[in-house]
Design a protein around this motif. Structure first.
Motif, mmCIF file in Angstrom:
data_model
loop_
_atom_site.group_PDB
_atom_site.id
_atom_site.type_symbol
_atom_site.label_atom_id
_atom_site.label_comp_id
_atom_site.label_asym_id
_atom_site.label_seq_id
_atom_site.Cartn_x
_atom_site.Cartn_y
_atom_site.Cartn_z
ATOM 1 N N ALA A 1 10.152 -14.112 -12.940
ATOM 2 C CA ALA A 1 9.943 -13.460 -11.644
ATOM 3 C C ALA A 1 10.957 -12.347 -11.432
ATOM 4 O O ALA A 1 12.083 -12.404 -11.942
ATOM 5 N N SER A 2 10.560 -11.340 -10.694
ATOM 6 C CA SER A 2 11.453 -10.254 -10.284
ATOM 7 C C SER A 2 11.163 -9.902 -8.835
ATOM 8 O O SER A 2 10.062 -10.136 -8.324
ATOM 9 N N TRP A 3 12.144 -9.299 -8.197
ATOM 10 C CA TRP A 3 12.038 -8.842 -6.813
ATOM 11 C C TRP A 3 11.969 -7.322 -6.841
ATOM 12 O O TRP A 3 12.833 -6.675 -7.422
ATOM 13 N N TYR A 4 10.919 -6.764 -6.233
ATOM 14 C CA TYR A 4 10.712 -5.320 -6.229
ATOM 15 C C TYR A 4 10.883 -4.749 -4.831
ATOM 16 O O TYR A 4 10.485 -5.374 -3.841
ATOM 17 N N GLN A 5 11.443 -3.563 -4.779
ATOM 18 C CA GLN A 5 11.579 -2.835 -3.523
ATOM 19 C C GLN A 5 10.542 -1.728 -3.469
ATOM 20 O O GLN A 5 10.387 -0.968 -4.421
ATOM 21 N N THR A 6 9.825 -1.634 -2.372
ATOM 22 C CA THR A 6 8.894 -0.527 -2.183
ATOM 23 C C THR A 6 9.625 0.603 -1.475
ATOM 24 O O THR A 6 10.407 0.364 -0.553
ATOM 25 N N GLY A 7 9.373 1.811 -1.908
ATOM 26 C CA GLY A 7 10.014 2.970 -1.292
ATOM 27 C C GLY A 7 11.439 3.161 -1.770
ATOM 28 O O GLY A 7 12.056 2.257 -2.354
ATOM 29 N N LYS B 1 -11.154 4.444 8.649
ATOM 30 C CA LYS B 1 -11.137 3.002 8.460
ATOM 31 C C LYS B 1 -9.725 2.477 8.654
ATOM 32 O O LYS B 1 -8.756 3.142 8.304
ATOM 33 N N PRO B 2 -9.559 1.235 9.171
ATOM 34 C CA PRO B 2 -8.219 0.657 9.301
ATOM 35 C C PRO B 2 -7.500 0.522 7.958
ATOM 36 O O PRO B 2 -6.292 0.609 7.898
ATOM 37 N N LEU B 3 -8.268 0.316 6.891
ATOM 38 C CA LEU B 3 -7.687 0.226 5.558
ATOM 39 C C LEU B 3 -8.281 1.340 4.687
ATOM 40 O O LEU B 3 -9.464 1.658 4.803
ATOM 41 N N PRO B 4 -7.468 1.919 3.808
ATOM 42 C CA PRO B 4 -7.955 3.047 2.998
ATOM 43 C C PRO B 4 -8.936 2.593 1.925
ATOM 44 O O PRO B 4 -8.969 1.423 1.531
ATOM 45 N N THR B 5 -9.735 3.543 1.426
ATOM 46 C CA THR B 5 -10.679 3.215 0.356
ATOM 47 C C THR B 5 -9.950 2.999 -0.965
ATOM 48 O O THR B 5 -10.473 2.347 -1.863
ATOM 49 N N ARG B 6 -8.774 3.572 -1.105
ATOM 50 C CA ARG B 6 -7.920 3.325 -2.264
ATOM 51 C C ARG B 6 -6.590 2.793 -1.772
ATOM 52 O O ARG B 6 -5.999 3.337 -0.852
ATOM 53 N N PHE B 7 -6.124 1.719 -2.390
ATOM 54 C CA PHE B 7 -4.863 1.102 -1.970
ATOM 55 C C PHE B 7 -4.004 0.873 -3.203
ATOM 56 O O PHE B 7 -4.449 0.253 -4.166
ATOM 57 N N SER B 8 -2.794 1.382 -3.177
ATOM 58 C CA SER B 8 -1.883 1.213 -4.314
ATOM 59 C C SER B 8 -0.590 0.585 -3.825
ATOM 60 O O SER B 8 -0.178 0.778 -2.684
ATOM 61 N N LEU B 9 0.037 -0.138 -4.710
ATOM 62 C CA LEU B 9 1.319 -0.762 -4.398
ATOM 63 C C LEU B 9 2.273 -0.456 -5.537
ATOM 64 O O LEU B 9 1.972 -0.722 -6.698
ATOM 65 N N ALA B 10 3.404 0.144 -5.215
ATOM 66 C CA ALA B 10 4.383 0.514 -6.236
ATOM 67 C C ALA B 10 5.762 0.057 -5.787
ATOM 68 O O ALA B 10 6.088 0.060 -4.600
ATOM 69 N N GLY B 11 6.586 -0.335 -6.728
ATOM 70 C CA GLY B 11 7.937 -0.774 -6.395
ATOM 71 C C GLY B 11 8.868 -0.622 -7.577
ATOM 72 O O GLY B 11 8.431 -0.485 -8.720
ATOM 73 N N VAL B 12 10.151 -0.652 -7.281
ATOM 74 C CA VAL B 12 11.192 -0.591 -8.298
ATOM 75 C C VAL B 12 11.907 -1.928 -8.322
ATOM 76 O O VAL B 12 12.228 -2.495 -7.264
ATOM 77 N N GLU B 13 12.157 -2.463 -9.514
ATOM 78 C CA GLU B 13 12.806 -3.763 -9.612
ATOM 79 C C GLU B 13 14.169 -3.714 -8.934
ATOM 80 O O GLU B 13 15.032 -2.931 -9.285
#
Length: 517
Positions: free
Chosen positions: A228-234, A202-214
């Motif tokens: 509000a905060s700004w998060y960096q992914t990866g 599938k073009p999109l996964p069956t499970r989708f997660s989003l994680a980030g560090v402030e």
């Protein structure tokens, strides 16, 4: 016997200094393995190797080191449960007071060019996450530190609590640890998803997660009463996290939202043409192409100079001195470009409050769009499909010239980034009027034409969605519009096309809709 700490880290920042204080100030004994043990021994610190403690050698090229009952029993033992204490004694296991672990650099590895799948897999940590999760689970009885930035805070805890740590501190460290292991697994899952092909998955996964560090705590969100905060992914800074801010105040929540909208528009235009987009509240108020960058900016600014005041400017070429001078003639919130020459920097410095950013990779953006809803979130692929005029259908008797096709393509690219219902009027590769976010298409047409005024005579109109009736086509013709581009697909298409023929217009159907809610 003194208290026991297990140290096994990939990131050795501050490691030796921290371990020395544990040993010399607080009397800890240290268990360690691999490169961590070598670093501590080289610094003259006493270390018990994990293999010596467990009685089992490291095997499989280091893949198995800490996966042993003497390690995990010492981590998971509950000191207030008699049976746990009996099990420790019966199996010659010492309880651990401190576990210091960080993980193999998986994200740093996959960020490198030409990394093979085999190389990436070897950077998937197994023992590290197991120890971190076990330690975090048992925070009531020991402390886990998953990042070097917590070393000093831990030492201060010991000093303030007679060599112990507070439950609140241990619980906080447990939460940070679970967030880390979650993000780590998310990175691995995303990597494997990126290996998938549309033919088999599938073009999109069956499970989708989003994680980030402030990355930064912002003053507030859209309004002062919203935090509000700004998060960096990866772990590798990309996108706006990697942008270089040359000058100006801190970026706000609204700045960042507008900058991303500006980035998306400017990526529509190749490096072979100078382009400028000026935005307010995520909608373009002026977009233009010029033979030079300063010409593109001036055309975009003059398209709607009232709205451009306090706007966000995106440029697709490095800022030169002439463009810099033009940028300083009015108040702007932010300017972003792939570069900025030294003379331009000096000129822009005269407007110290304007935020000037350099983002070399303007074209690199997210592949998905995420929107939060009650009880979950929605994910869709980014609308980054390239429009191909070869697939368009010319449905009117009057045929467009190559020049007309180029103008219609320009308007179509801009319309894609205007809030629906979206109407854009253009001429000479410059927006003249923008109708955005109206509840009906008729309203958007009227706003765009009124904004264009007399300049609408001989101009072009682009619509992000089909025309359900021919009324807007007739309104456009009355204002002097000569050609219309729209996706088509209405049950009234024949009526709309008939009106265009009667009025002597060119009409093109793209077959692709570009709603932007």
């Amino acid at each position: 016997m003194g208290r026991l700490a297990l140290l096994s880290v990939s990131d050795k920042s501050g490691l030796v200094e921290f371990a020395r204080q544990l040993v010399e100030e607080f009397g800890f004994e240290i268990i360690s393995s691999g490169g961590t043990a070598k670093s501590l021994q080289a610094a003259g610190l006493p270390v018990i190797k994990v293999s010596e403690y467990t009685g089992s050698p490291e095997i499989l090229g280091g893949r198995v080191k800490t996966l042993h009952p003497r390690v995990h029993g010492g981590i998971l033992a509950r000191k207030d449960v008699p049976q746990d204490l009996e099990d420790l004694q019966a199996n010659n296991i010492r309880p651990l007071d401190l576990v210091v672990v960080n993980l193999y650099p998986f994200e740093q590895t996959i960020a490198q060019e030409n990394v093979t799948v085999a190389e990436a897999i070897e950077q998937i940590d197994i023992g590290g996450p197991a120890m971190l999760r076990a330690s975090a689970k048992n925070f009531a009885h020991l402390t886990v530190l998953s990042n070097p930035k917590y070393y000093q805070a831990y030492l201060e805890e010991l000093r303030q609590h007679n060599g112990e740590t507070s439950l609140a501190f241990r619980q906080k460290m447990a939460g940070e640890t679970f967030a880390l292991t979650n993000a780590y697994d998310q990175a691995i899952a995303s990597y494997f998803a990126s290996l998938a092909t549309e033919e088999t998955d599938k073009p999109l996964p069956t499970r989708f997660s989003l994680a980030g560090v402030e990355l930064q705590s912002l003053r507030y969100g859209e309004n002062p009463h919203q935090s509000a905060s700004w998060y960096q992914t990866g772990t590798q800074a990309t996108g706006w996290a990697a942008a270089i801010k040359l000058q100006g105040k801190e970026l706000s929540y609204n700045n960042l939202v507008d900058l991303e909208a500006a980035r998306r528009i400017i990526t529509e235009f190749g490096s072979d043409e100078a382009a400028c987009a000026i935005l307010k509240h995520t909608n373009p108020c002026g977009v233009a192409i010029g033979t030079t960058l300063v010409e593109a900016y001036e055309k975009a600014f003059n398209a709607d100079s009232v709205s451009a005041f306090g706007g966000i400017v995106a440029l697709n070429k490095s800022i030169d001195s002439q463009t810099a001078k033009a940028l300083t003639t009015t108040f702007l919130e932010c300017v972003v470009a792939p570069g900025c020459d030294e003379e331009a920097k000096e000129i822009l410095a005269a407007k110290g409050n304007v935020r000037v950013l350099v983002l070399p990779n303007l074209n690199e953006g997210p592949k998905q769009v995420v929107k939060v809803i009650a009880g979950g979130f929605l994910v869709q692929a980014s609308d980054d499909a390239k429009d191909d005029p070869e697939t368009w259908e010319i449905v009117t008797e009057k045929q467009p010239t190559p020049e007309m096709l180029a103008e219609l393509l320009f308007g179509w690219k801009v319309t894609k980034h205007v809030k629906s219902n979206a109407i854009v009027v253009t001429k000479n590769r410059t927006t003249l009027g923008v109708g955005a976010g109206q509840m009906n298409r008729v309203g958007s047409v009227k706003i765009a034409l009124e904004e264009a005024g007399v300049a609408a005579k001989g101009a072009y109109l682009a619509s992000d969605g089909f025309f359900p009736f021919d009324d807007s086509v007739r309104t456009a013709a009355d204002a002097g519009i000569v050609a219309i581009i729209q996706p088509g697909g209405s049950v009234k298409d024949k009526t709309v096309i008939k009106a265009a023929n009667e009025l002597g217009l060119v009409m093109i159907l793209t077959g692709m809709r570009h709603f932007n809610h």
